[in-house]
Design an enzyme around this catalytic site. Structure first.
Site, PDB file in Angstrom:
ATOM      1  N   ASP A  16      -1.233   6.676   6.396  1.00  0.00           N
ATOM      2  CA  ASP A  16      -2.363   5.806   6.064  1.00  0.00           C
ATOM      3  C   ASP A  16      -2.561   4.874   7.257  1.00  0.00           C
ATOM      4  O   ASP A  16      -1.704   4.042   7.553  1.00  0.00           O
ATOM      5  CB  ASP A  16      -2.016   5.005   4.799  1.00  0.00           C
ATOM      6  CG  ASP A  16      -3.057   3.946   4.447  1.00  0.00           C
ATOM      7  OD1 ASP A  16      -4.047   3.769   5.183  1.00  0.00           O
ATOM      8  OD2 ASP A  16      -2.851   3.269   3.403  1.00  0.00           O
ATOM      9  N   LYS A  49     -12.100  -1.456   7.669  1.00  0.00           N
ATOM     10  CA  LYS A  49     -11.454  -2.463   8.500  1.00  0.00           C
ATOM     11  C   LYS A  49     -11.943  -2.314   9.947  1.00  0.00           C
ATOM     12  O   LYS A  49     -12.620  -3.188  10.477  1.00  0.00           O
ATOM     13  CB  LYS A  49      -9.933  -2.366   8.385  1.00  0.00           C
ATOM     14  CG  LYS A  49      -9.463  -2.794   6.980  1.00  0.00           C
ATOM     15  CD  LYS A  49      -8.336  -1.973   6.467  1.00  0.00           C
ATOM     16  CE  LYS A  49      -8.220  -2.028   4.950  1.00  0.00           C
ATOM     17  NZ  LYS A  49      -8.244  -3.338   4.318  1.00  0.00           N
ATOM     18  N   TRP A  88       0.828  -1.207   0.000  1.00  0.00           N
ATOM     19  CA  TRP A  88       0.000   0.000   0.000  1.00  0.00           C
ATOM     20  C   TRP A  88       0.858   1.250   0.000  1.00  0.00           C
ATOM     21  O   TRP A  88       0.540   2.239  -0.664  1.00  0.00           O
ATOM     22  CB  TRP A  88      -0.980  -0.024   1.175  1.00  0.00           C
ATOM     23  CG  TRP A  88      -1.907  -1.186   1.069  1.00  0.00           C
ATOM     24  CD1 TRP A  88      -1.993  -2.250   1.903  1.00  0.00           C
ATOM     25  CD2 TRP A  88      -2.861  -1.426   0.025  1.00  0.00           C
ATOM     26  NE1 TRP A  88      -2.948  -3.136   1.461  1.00  0.00           N
ATOM     27  CE2 TRP A  88      -3.493  -2.656   0.312  1.00  0.00           C
ATOM     28  CE3 TRP A  88      -3.252  -0.725  -1.118  1.00  0.00           C
ATOM     29  CZ2 TRP A  88      -4.489  -3.195  -0.508  1.00  0.00           C
ATOM     30  CZ3 TRP A  88      -4.238  -1.261  -1.934  1.00  0.00           C
ATOM     31  CH2 TRP A  88      -4.842  -2.474  -1.627  1.00  0.00           C
TER      32      TRP A  88
HETATM   33  C1  LIG Z   1      -3.252   0.003   4.602  1.00  0.00           C
HETATM   34  C2  LIG Z   1      -4.166   0.085   3.423  1.00  0.00           C
HETATM   35  N1  LIG Z   1      -4.135   1.167   2.644  1.00  0.00           N
HETATM   36  C3  LIG Z   1      -4.928   1.282   1.558  1.00  0.00           C
HETATM   37  C4  LIG Z   1      -5.787   0.288   1.192  1.00  0.00           C
HETATM   38  C5  LIG Z   1      -6.645   0.478  -0.027  1.00  0.00           C
HETATM   39  O1  LIG Z   1      -7.929   0.833   0.397  1.00  0.00           O
HETATM   40  P1  LIG Z   1      -9.146   1.027  -0.602  1.00  0.00           P
HETATM   41  O2  LIG Z   1      -9.522  -0.330  -1.067  1.00  0.00           O
HETATM   42  O3  LIG Z   1     -10.202   1.676   0.251  1.00  0.00           O
HETATM   43  O4  LIG Z   1      -8.713   1.899  -1.705  1.00  0.00           O
HETATM   44  C6  LIG Z   1      -5.861  -0.855   1.983  1.00  0.00           C
HETATM   45  C7  LIG Z   1      -6.836  -1.891   1.599  1.00  0.00           C
HETATM   46  O5  LIG Z   1      -6.868  -2.975   2.002  1.00  0.00           O
HETATM   47  C8  LIG Z   1      -5.033  -0.958   3.112  1.00  0.00           C
HETATM   48  O6  LIG Z   1      -5.046  -2.055   3.875  1.00  0.00           O
HETATM   49 MG   LIG Z   2       0.533  -3.746   3.398  1.00  0.00          MG
END
Ligand SMILES: Cc1ncc(COP(=O)(O)O)c(C=O)c1O
Ligand SMILES: [Mg+2]
Ligand SMILES: Cc1ncc(COP(=O)(O)O)c(C=O)c1O
Ligand SMILES: [Mg+2]
Ligand SMILES: [Mg+2]
Ligand SMILES: [Mg+2]
Lengths: 361, 361
Positions: B171, B195, B101
């Site tokens: 994030d 989550k 991510w």
């Molecule tokens: C830490 C983290 N950041 C970003 C995301 C991406 O999120 P989204 O699916 O809402 O774009 C996730 C998705 O699992 C995640 O775990």
């Molecule tokens: Mg990760």
């Protein structure tokens, strides 16, 4: 529990049986032991939900195979940018200005290229649809843009514009699934679902495959590229999963109601009750020229602001919610989407008659 | 109705009492005669819902007055673009790469300026958090970016990086509200809610006011400007209203549970049950260095892919759902967010012990 008649322009009334099913399934969807809100979007159970939703929508709208259906986030407003960012190859697009939403889309497009207003009904407060049979369409126009049903002003295109061969892009947020539509006449049909289809937070984009390319404007965010979402069947990232599930239930409900042909009849009958009364009322009058009237959004006024306010207040007390017109136009507006029962409009008209009797000297 | 133990990494388990309340209110929220899904986002009833949600979140996280709370759409992935588009005034930003991510966010930022990877744990499959006490931070860096809890790899920053005075952007999608946090150490804290907080389709952005400016990169879509949403209290356009309502219920639940301090204790106790077992098991082992272990996402393996698959299958049959590791790493992963009861982890460990007894020769 008592339900009101909800004339909100959006988010708006949903079919009661859809809400009942959603409530019943809230803790355990279909024997999965979890709510749809708790489901991995990559799980088998959820795959089936989103695939069935798409299939039912394809059936309802008779969507040709060369069109993709995307379930996205960001509302209709985000499409105002996505459309030019993805479609403006020549950096030219022609907009027909029939209300605030078309105007906002037009202004956003001006950030990305030569967006031109080729017709407008702003001269008469957007109370009609301009003649679009012979517009000055740019030879280089990547598309011609319309807002097909104007939520605020209560107008609707009864004939699509002559785009002179250019791709037609339509915002159908407030007339989505209200009547049959020939998808093949459009390049892109899109709408926020929060009026006729489901809860806010989902926008559906139906787009012809040849318009989905890698070739987007520089700086287009990944999440704003149609191709990313098309290539991943709307699961590039986590989709607005619960909203899509509710949309899917509404699609099933529409099929049970007889599909879009039946909905059109139903909506015409419903709207006629209100328009016919408006046309003979000595107190109330509609604000839109007859031939361009929307089946979904019905603005009307008494001509006296104080009386308008009194009406809205008394109507609310009687269980008719959200009849106040949009802040930009005043007066009243009754949004009578698919899920508004005929009974709601009949009772509203009864109430209006009573109000008229009491308030016309 | 029987509920499973749902170890999904997201969308993920929600508090049962939140779901029960939502079901009970589905057709008539608080005497309004309508579902929250049907409510105008400009109505009094909805204003109260969103304002109360914000207030409760501010209480829980002790958010200073000079931070705005935004409820947006597009998921965490859309923030990958919004952050550089809004914050890259010097067009320089430093990223710490601790998983997929962070890497995706980094790649997106490279579209908009000089995004530099100043640390990474990719050399060991992201199984640890790099030392960030003395990084080569660019003098011109507009911000330093981290993914605070790495959902896929199961690592968490226990100490924030030394940003050498630069703005920290984090994030926190997968550790949102799992423990107390000192908001004042960050410029931006954001996460998808799917989550720990609510249903997919809402992203919460907590941002220091001085970072919210008109001065965004050329071509930034209106919907991707923090200022538009901040100036309109997240109601510039129709928000993901129902999702925000569920988040609000989760905030109330967290307050009732004792707030984030209590949640941290609870989460530590829960995670210890699983980690302690992993550390003494002869069959299973965790994949992350001890000092960087996440309280939320616990990846583990047997070292034998076939045995992993057998475990996942048998666990599923026994009512433990979504234990398969992310497709990019394999093995298993138990996500044990706030709403996962201790009982769920205890029963999982009992099941693992039984499986170990049956499968270790
Ligand atoms: C830490 C983290 N950041 C970003 C995301 C991406 O999120 P989204 O699916 O809402 O774009 C996730 C998705 O699992 C995640 O775990
Ligand atoms: Mg990760
Ligand atoms: C026709 C039309 N287009 C666009 C919008 C904006 O939609 P959203 O709030 O989802 O951005 C609306 C909202 O009412 C609308 O009626
Ligand atoms: Mg309009
Ligand atoms: Mg009249
Ligand atoms: Mg071990």
């Amino acid at each position: 529990m008592s339900r009101v008649f909800n004339f909100s322009a959006g988010p708006a009334v949903l079919p009661e049986e859809v809400l009942k099913e959603a409530a019943a399934e809230m803790l355990d969807y279909n024997g999965t032991g979890m709510s749809v809100m708790e489901m991995s979007h990559r799980s088998k159970a959820y795959q089936e939900i989103i695939q069935t939703a798409e299939k039912d929508l394809r059936d309802l709208m008779n969507i040709p195979d060369n069109y993709k259906v995307l379930f996205l986030q960001g509302g209709a407003s985000q499409q105002f940018a996505m459309i030019p960012m993805n479609l403006m190859k020549n950096k030219v697009a022609d907009y027909i200005i029939t209300g605030q939403w078309a105007k906002k889309a037009f202004k956003e497009a001006q950030m990305y290229g030569k967006a031109r207003a080729v017709a407008s009904s702003e001269d008469k407060t957007f109370s009609y649809i301009p003649d679009c049979s012979d517009l000055d369409i740019d030879d280089d126009a990547d598309y011609v843009y319309i807002c097909e049903n104007n939520t605020i002003y209560g107008t609707k295109f009864k004939t699509l514009p002559n785009t002179k061969g250019k791709t037609l892009v339509a915002d159908v947020s407030s007339c989505f699934l209200s009547e049959p539509v020939d998808v093949s006449k459009y390049g892109v049909i899109y709408g926020g679902v929060q009026k006729n289809v489901g809860p806010a937070g989902v926008v559906i984009v139906i787009i012809r495959e040849d318009l989905i390319t890698e070739d987007t404007l520089d700086g287009t965010p990944t999440m704003l590229k149609y191709k990313i979402h098309a290539d991943n069947d709307s699961l590039y990232n986590t989709p607005p999963a619960y909203g899509i599930y509710i949309c899917g239930k509404v699609f099933k409900w529409l099929k049970k109601m007889g599909g879009l042909g039946a909905m059109k009849e139903h909506n015409e009958k419903k709207a006629a009750i209100l328009y016919d009364y408006l046309d003979q009322s000595k107190l109330f009058k509609g604000t839109v020229v007859k031939e361009d009237r929307s089946l979904m959004n019905v603005p009307f006024v008494t001509g006296d602001e104080e009386l308008d306010a009194k009406f809205v207040k008394e109507a609310k007390a009687a269980g008719f919610e959200n009849l106040k017109g949009h802040r930009s136009v005043g007066g009243m507006r009754a949004s009578i989407y698919n899920a508004m029962p005929i009974e709601g409009v009949e009772k509203l008209v009864d109430f209006m008659k009573k109000f008229e009797a009491e308030n016309v000297k």
